[in-house]
Motif scaffolding. Structure first.
Motif, PDB file in Angstrom:
ATOM      1  N   ALA A 100     -59.260  14.792  63.132  1.00  0.00           N
ATOM      2  CA  ALA A 100     -58.960  14.666  64.559  1.00  0.00           C
ATOM      3  C   ALA A 100     -57.567  14.079  64.777  1.00  0.00           C
ATOM      4  O   ALA A 100     -57.136  13.170  64.065  1.00  0.00           O
ATOM      5  CB  ALA A 100     -60.011  13.793  65.237  1.00  0.00           C
ATOM      6  N   VAL A 132     -62.175  10.571  69.087  1.00  0.00           N
ATOM      7  CA  VAL A 132     -63.157  11.548  69.563  1.00  0.00           C
ATOM      8  C   VAL A 132     -64.476  10.857  69.890  1.00  0.00           C
ATOM      9  O   VAL A 132     -64.827   9.837  69.308  1.00  0.00           O
ATOM     10  CB  VAL A 132     -63.406  12.657  68.513  1.00  0.00           C
ATOM     11  N   SER A 157     -73.123  20.343  63.726  1.00  0.00           N
ATOM     12  CA  SER A 157     -74.318  20.802  64.426  1.00  0.00           C
ATOM     13  C   SER A 157     -75.600  20.627  63.608  1.00  0.00           C
ATOM     14  O   SER A 157     -76.691  20.562  64.168  1.00  0.00           O
ATOM     15  CB  SER A 157     -74.162  22.270  64.827  1.00  0.00           C
ATOM     16  N   GLY A 163     -70.949  18.122  68.067  1.00  0.00           N
ATOM     17  CA  GLY A 163     -70.680  19.545  68.227  1.00  0.00           C
ATOM     18  C   GLY A 163     -70.105  20.169  66.972  1.00  0.00           C
ATOM     19  O   GLY A 163     -70.385  21.328  66.640  1.00  0.00           O
ATOM     20  N   THR A 164     -69.299  19.397  66.244  1.00  0.00           N
ATOM     21  CA  THR A 164     -68.717  19.879  64.983  1.00  0.00           C
ATOM     22  C   THR A 164     -69.751  19.879  63.869  1.00  0.00           C
ATOM     23  O   THR A 164     -69.816  20.813  63.061  1.00  0.00           O
ATOM     24  CB  THR A 164     -67.520  18.999  64.580  1.00  0.00           C
ATOM     25  N   GLU A 196     -70.234  13.071  71.170  1.00  0.00           N
ATOM     26  CA  GLU A 196     -70.659  14.432  71.497  1.00  0.00           C
ATOM     27  C   GLU A 196     -69.770  15.459  70.801  1.00  0.00           C
ATOM     28  O   GLU A 196     -70.244  16.502  70.342  1.00  0.00           O
ATOM     29  CB  GLU A 196     -70.637  14.650  73.016  1.00  0.00           C
ATOM     30  N   GLU A 197     -68.492  15.156  70.716  1.00  0.00           N
ATOM     31  CA  GLU A 197     -67.570  16.067  70.043  1.00  0.00           C
ATOM     32  C   GLU A 197     -67.865  16.122  68.547  1.00  0.00           C
ATOM     33  O   GLU A 197     -67.824  17.187  67.918  1.00  0.00           O
ATOM     34  CB  GLU A 197     -66.132  15.616  70.288  1.00  0.00           C
ATOM     35  N   ARG A 256     -77.950  13.996  66.399  1.00  0.00           N
ATOM     36  CA  ARG A 256     -77.050  13.088  67.106  1.00  0.00           C
ATOM     37  C   ARG A 256     -77.355  11.625  66.793  1.00  0.00           C
ATOM     38  O   ARG A 256     -76.444  10.824  66.584  1.00  0.00           O
ATOM     39  CB  ARG A 256     -77.167  13.335  68.616  1.00  0.00           C
ATOM     40  N   THR A 278     -64.847   6.019  72.085  1.00  0.00           N
ATOM     41  CA  THR A 278     -64.373   7.085  71.207  1.00  0.00           C
ATOM     42  C   THR A 278     -64.050   6.482  69.853  1.00  0.00           C
ATOM     43  O   THR A 278     -63.806   5.279  69.723  1.00  0.00           O
ATOM     44  CB  THR A 278     -63.139   7.797  71.782  1.00  0.00           C
TER      45      THR A 278
END
Length: 547
Positions: free
Chosen positions: A371, A375, A385, A382-383, A378-379, A389, A412
């Motif tokens: 990154a 970040v 998957s 998302g990466t 959630e980001e 969570r 973040t």
């Protein structure tokens, strides 16, 4: 033990504001401790009046009482009732419009609120913390405190922010509240809150109005028929719990097709739909609520006459919490578990997903390293998957504690250093969770033991929580009313378990978490062990080892 005296002014508030004439001993002990400025962990069963333990003192303490609760619906319900009683309250949660949140912060800044309710996620908001810092926080309350413990059955990563928030707020007195907490959870709560000497008031979990029973099933279809039979016998309203969303949807659809007045509740439903479903049940328009464990914590419905578990939960803490939502009014209520051996596999699947592995830690660090800016979770999710969570959230906390990652007030994350090492480094970090995984596995086997035992159900529950029953049997569970030799049940399939040692009375044995003891009795796969302090507990044979 005589409960400490409560000042006359506080008793006056009890009568005038809450319409009550007396306190239970447990409430009185906790309230006296809070008024004296001490930290306390109150362990009280559902319906025992835990909320009053902070609501009453809040009227007499200097400063604001901050209540952290994981449930928006519960905080709204409590805030509404307090406002009706003339107590100034504020709420801060994600369900409020931005304009309403801003107005709440202004009123908090103006010291107009005796009690402020907030979700644990709000503690990461620098504006909220700064607003509280300008006021005196007289008491900090952690509701559903088992959620703060990584040993707890309902662990929520957002609760890990509480320790940092307490320091920023000048370390005010803390009151933690929960219905259940075994020794590991109690110590973890103390550690997470930075209160190693926190006083514990435990009023016990025994509720004689709850009648526990288990029905064995060898086929899924037979289990549904047992559910129909149980519902036909049950009076009043109640909850049917499932372990998965899929089962929740299926059971709801089948009961509805049978003409039952039923609704459903699970975490994948839209918020408006969940609220509407809850309202149907709470107002009595739907007699039966089919739900996952997303429903129930803090639900103020005293007349629930039955709780039926269509699938077993992963441990006895969860089972007691969920079953305990029956009979809050003190009237008799039935707690039924429909046991199918295959349901154990569902919980095994959940256990495999719970804790971060070395590979998870490396994957999270890889995302942070790639990154170009901090970040959010959630980001990252998302990466990654394939990684749940919750597991990512725990991994981030672990990486931060080890100095590999850092977070800011905007919640973040970024890499603390580019030299993160390889899998070997992260295996060392993840090793600490191996003991937790073993403990969870043992807890699952204790749940299975409860489902299959011929012993008194209440006795097995109380043994797990290290509490006495006051006798061998409660006299009201299925095993007490109809002892196993006389019961006619469909036999469960035999399961071959490796490495079970052949025990007999008098053998010296070792039991994880309990230490060495002596076998007093063996009945099938149940081993009753006597420990040096005189305590007697029963275990599944596969968890007992030769000393």
């Amino acid at each position: 033990m005589t409960a400490p005296a409560i000042p006359a002014a506080v008793r006056q508030s009890l009568r005038d504001t809450f319409g009550l004439s007396r306190l239970h001993d447990g409430q009185q002990q906790v309230i006296a401790r809070v008024l004296d400025g001490g930290d306390a962990l109150a362990i009280m069963p559902t319906g025992a009046g835990k909320s009053l333990c902070y609501q009453l003192p809040a009227l007499h303490l200097e400063g604001t009482t901050v209540v952290v609760s994981p449930l928006i619906s519960l905080m709204k319900d409590q805030a509404d009732k307090l406002e009706q009683a003339g107590v100034a309250t504020e709420q801060l949660n994600s369900a409020q419009p931005k304009r309403e949140q801003a107005a709440s912060l202004e009123r908090i800044a103006g010291s107009d609120s005796a009690i402020v309710f907030a979700t644990p996620e709000r503690l990461a908001d620098p504006h909220f913390i700064a607003t509280l810092q300008r006021q005196r926080v007289g008491l900090f309350v952690v509701d559903e405190a088992h959620c703060i413990s990584q040993w707890g059955h309902d662990f929520r990563p957002a609760f890990l922010e509480i320790g940092s928030a307490l320091k920023l707020l000048g370390d005010p007195p803390v009151l933690a509240l929960t219905a259940t907490a075994i020794a590991d959870v109690i110590e973890d709560i103390r550690q997470q809150l930075g209160r190693p000497q926190m006083h514990v008031v435990n009023t016990g979990i025994y509720r004689p109005n709850l009648r526990f029973q288990v029905a064995q099933a060898t086929r899924e279809e037979a289990k549904f028929e047992q559910l129909r039979e149980a519902l036909s016998r049950a009076r009043g309203c109640g909850i049917v719990y499932t372990a998965t969303v899929k089962a929740c949807e299926e059971v709801h659809a089948r009961l509805r097709a049978c003409g039952e007045p039923v609704t459903r509740y699970h975490g994948r439903m839209p918020t408006a739909e969940r609220n509407a479903s809850q309202d149907l049940f709470m107002t009595g328009r739907a007699r039966i609520m089919v739900a996952t464990n997303a429903f129930g914590m803090g639900i103020d419905k005293p007349d629930v006459r039955f709780v039926i578990h269509y699938q077993m939960p992963g441990n006895l803490e969860s089972y007691y919490q969920e079953a305990g939502r029956a009979g809050r009014d003190g009237e008799p209520a039935d707690c039924v578990l429909l046991f199918h051996r295959k349901d154990r596999q569902v919980q095994q699947f959940f256990l495999a997903k719970r804790y971060p592995t070395a590979e998870d830690l490396l994957a999270v660090c890889t995302v942070l390293s790639a990154a170009t800016r901090p970040v959010g979770i959630e980001e990252i999710a998302g990466t990654l998957s394939a990684v749940p969570r919750n597991r990512i959230a725990v991994a981030l906390q672990l990486l931060r504690d080890a100095g590999h990652a850092r977070s800011n007030r905007a919640r973040t994350w970024s890499l603390a250093t580019r030299a993160t090492g390889g899998v070997d480094d992260f295996e060392r970090l993840a090793k600490g969770y191996e003991e937790k995984a073993e403990r969870d596995q043992e807890a699952l086997e204790r749940m299975v033991f409860y489902a299959q035992t011929g012993f008194c159900r209440w006795r097995v529950l109380l043994d797990y929580f290290d509490e006495p029953l006051g006798g061998e049997r409660c006299g009201q569970c299925d095993n007490c009313l109809q002892p196993p030799p006389e019961r006619v049940v469909e036999p469960a399939p035999q399961v071959v378990v490796e490495s079970i040692a052949p025990f007999k009375a008098g053998d010296e044995v070792q039991v994880p978490r309990y230490g060495e003891g002596r076998v007093e009795q063996v009945a099938g796969d149940e081993v009753k062990v006597v420990f040096p302090d005189g305590a007697k507990r029963s275990f599944v044979a596969e968890f007992v080892r030769t000393a």
